[in-house]
Design a protein around this motif. Sequence first.
Motif: not given
Length: 279
Positions: A92-96, A156-162, A166-167, A270-273
């Motif tokens: 919850d501290g990362l995303a709603p 396009q199916r993956y756009t919401p997840f990506v 990124q958020s 992933l590189a930043r992670l």
Amino acid sequence: MTEPNLRPPRQRSFPWLALAIVAALAAAGWYGCRQWQARQAAPPVAAAAPQAPVAEPAAEPAGPAHPIEPDPAAPALPALQESDAAVAAAIDGLAPRAQWQRFLVPDGLVRRVVATVDNLPRSHAPARIWPVQRTPPKLAVEGEGDALRLAPANAQRYTPFVQFVQSIDPARAAAVYRQLYPLFQQAYEELGYPHRHFNDRAVRAIDDLLGTPEPARPLALKLVEVRGSASEQPWLRYEYADPELERLHAGQKILLRVGPDHAKALKAWLARLRAGIAG
């Protein structure tokens, strides 16, 4: 490209989200690939039971170790089997919650993540233990016969997840991972690795994903009939027509299927992670 179908140190960083991310990609792509003939996928196995690794090699490839050292000042964590609420609160501290529950499976998430991350650098990552929801709709292909290929619109199916990935700030994700790391380490030990560090495996999985090739498009596909037991109807699945691509690891095949733009964005994240969990 087969389609579907954790005692611990303490401190603060994050690969479980990375796995969840990659796993979400897996769920998105691999389920869409399988074409059932008069048969439905088997129900998911209870996440509470640790899953055996798939064809575990004798030892992790030689390389630097990335242990996460214990933090005596860290707050106590619940028992692994009772950790779902604490893990959900941390996410919850990362995303709603309404947002992340759209993509992640909240029950048994730690065990699911550990098992999936362990399998990503292998040839197969069983869908029944993924920590993510399936991505609709089904795989988009075009052409016929020997001219089958992955349709550009499939990305396009993956756009919401990506966009969801990124958020999330990779540095914050790494901090949450380190906070919860004892749970991941325990789950990894229960999986059958009492003398190894889960974080080493997580870094290995990320490195494998970062090494995913970027072939020319479009990606040619072929349909292959797969037969189960005598009581089951045969089913068809898509595979890459290029043998070199079909021999890639499970996680790498997933990145290929999300499309080149999404793959680049996820590799950058992933590189930043990795920088946050491998230091």
